[in-house]
Scaffold this motif. Sequence first.
Motif, PDB file in Angstrom:
ATOM      1  N   VAL B   7      42.830 113.026 113.005  1.00  0.00           N
ATOM      2  CA  VAL B   7      43.568 111.854 112.526  1.00  0.00           C
ATOM      3  C   VAL B   7      42.691 110.629 112.748  1.00  0.00           C
ATOM      4  O   VAL B   7      42.359 110.299 113.890  1.00  0.00           O
ATOM      5  CB  VAL B   7      44.910 111.675 113.269  1.00  0.00           C
ATOM      6  CG1 VAL B   7      45.695 110.508 112.688  1.00  0.00           C
ATOM      7  CG2 VAL B   7      45.732 112.961 113.233  1.00  0.00           C
ATOM      8  N   ALA B   8      42.324 109.967 111.652  1.00  0.00           N
ATOM      9  CA  ALA B   8      41.405 108.827 111.740  1.00  0.00           C
ATOM     10  C   ALA B   8      42.157 107.518 111.611  1.00  0.00           C
ATOM     11  O   ALA B   8      43.070 107.390 110.792  1.00  0.00           O
ATOM     12  CB  ALA B   8      40.353 108.941 110.632  1.00  0.00           C
ATOM     13  N   SER B   9      41.764 106.546 112.413  1.00  0.00           N
ATOM     14  CA  SER B   9      42.361 105.214 112.333  1.00  0.00           C
ATOM     15  C   SER B   9      41.542 104.353 111.386  1.00  0.00           C
ATOM     16  O   SER B   9      40.330 104.219 111.547  1.00  0.00           O
ATOM     17  CB  SER B   9      42.383 104.578 113.721  1.00  0.00           C
ATOM     18  OG  SER B   9      42.589 103.185 113.614  1.00  0.00           O
ATOM     19  N   GLY B  10      42.213 103.767 110.392  1.00  0.00           N
ATOM     20  CA  GLY B  10      41.480 102.972 109.406  1.00  0.00           C
ATOM     21  C   GLY B  10      41.930 101.524 109.326  1.00  0.00           C
ATOM     22  O   GLY B  10      41.420 100.759 108.499  1.00  0.00           O
ATOM     23  N   GLN B  11      42.884 101.137 110.190  1.00  0.00           N
ATOM     24  CA  GLN B  11      43.383  99.761 110.127  1.00  0.00           C
ATOM     25  C   GLN B  11      44.223  99.523 111.383  1.00  0.00           C
ATOM     26  O   GLN B  11      45.149 100.279 111.659  1.00  0.00           O
ATOM     27  CB  GLN B  11      44.245  99.579 108.860  1.00  0.00           C
ATOM     28  CG  GLN B  11      44.377  98.178 108.355  1.00  0.00           C
ATOM     29  CD  GLN B  11      43.160  97.639 107.568  1.00  0.00           C
ATOM     30  OE1 GLN B  11      43.215  96.597 106.977  1.00  0.00           O
ATOM     31  NE2 GLN B  11      42.044  98.347 107.574  1.00  0.00           N
TER      32      GLN B  11
END
Lengths: 118, 454
Positions: B7-11
């Motif tokens: 799960v990647a954080s993009g904001q």
Amino acid sequence: MKIRLLDIAHARSGDKGDTANVGVIALEPQWYPLLERELTRERVARHFAGAITGGVERYELPNLGALNFLLHGALGGGGTLSLKTDAQGKVFSTALLRLELDVPDAEARHLRLPGAGG
Amino acid sequence: MTRVVRVASGQGFWGDWLEAPRRQADGGPIDYLMLDYLAEVTMSILQKQKERDPSLGYARDFIGAMESVFPAVAQRGVRVVANAGGVNPAACATAVRQAARTAGVSPNVRIGVVTGDDLLPRIDALLDDGHALANMETGEPLSTIRDRVLSANAYLGAPPIVDALRRGANVVVTGRSTDTALTMAPLLREFGWRLDDWDKLAAGIVAGHIIECGAQCSGGNCLYDWRTIPDLANVGYPIVEGHEDGTFVIYKHPNTGGRIDVHSVTEQLVYEMGDPHSYITPDVIADFTTIRLESAGPDRVRVFGITGRAPTDKLKVSIAYRAGFKALGTLVYAWPDAMDKARLADRVVRERLDRLGLQFETIHTEFLGASATHGALAGAVGDVPEVQLRIGVRGPDRKAVERFTREIAPLVLNGPPSVTGFAGGRPKVEEVVAYWPALIDKRVVTPVVTMDEP
């Protein structure tokens, strides 16, 4: 000897309403017990006397080598009500790191604190 | 090899780096892209936008973010979870659908929309039914500000997001979900954790807390050894590599800047922390005093040992209300004796406001360059090159605040000398929208999931 907190800990702060939180983290795990003993709720309240209108709470996180302080009434109303530059308490972290602790010379040398010599 | 979910954080907030979502989607393999747009006051700003235009009221940056990651979503199976819906998740979904059509990927985009958090239309009924919605900090009942309420939203947890994912959504748009639910829900969905497996749910919450502020755990705003943090211009945003047993690793894509180590992650863990024994969410109460961190290689930190317990029967409600007006004026005073000149100017302004008979709730003065952020702790200032005088007022009377904004510029000619820095013009009057945290019984809030299929 006097040890500046900045030299033995790092920190991050944030806000919740009109309360600022400051998490103080020992730079070396073996320095955490010193922080837990010396950086008391009362010591921090004295440091911020005049700068905050409410009380101070302290929580211990030995698992992270960290202490968490809640400084109530720190943010001029907090959030959008505050007229402060630091309305969200982002730099209470380094304001706390200005604090100086009195540490016995022998203990400072034993713990190899910065500036302790030995 | 055991299965992992990435799960990647993009904001980390509405206003964060526009490049980050695409960099996360294209920089290496990920399963989910998590985008957090909502801060405490964001809902009220969105509510004002919706009042002006019923097709607005969501985080519009999200549409650009989606356009930048459509190839990953439509062709590579990356799923997006975002609380970009604000006070109008349906309109947000419509805008994403439109963008998907324009990009030619609409057949591959299935949007799940989570609603049910908006309590504004129900407030009077809830008050009538005995829900006081008292301020959590002051204890005051909501009735004292009822006529000034702009928005009221319950913080929803992970289950409705999980439901949307189970129904096949590859883009989930929510209103006021908790920030941490956006990360926990994909882990819950993929690993099939039970909803009373408190330790695993708590691990999902901690994972969410670590990455919800974007780069703030990967070298951004990191005090520890900050001079040596490499290549911040190219900073890598964090990714959770989740494992079925509830342990996880925080890492970032290769060939990115910043740093992920025990120090950077610890700084983020204590950010905005209250009582670490009880990090309360709708789904679980996580105990931050059980978190263990260890280095797992360069820019990788393993997180384990987390415990949790059953949540309360309440949900937190975020209420925004009109709370008067404010304005801020600034002037710069130069050497010599810059501080003395700025202090005199402050006295002059205050005396003039006083003679005009203007009433404010508060007048606040700061001297930037001397004491604005650390106050008296900064100690004595020498004869500094310059000081910025910054005066703010707040009060219920718009006219009084308006009059204050006319009292700054005259000082340039009729106040202390060596003054400059007034090019910005007259200060602007801003309406204050304040935050009112409250609790409500869970049983009266029902999350709703709808699917927007191509």
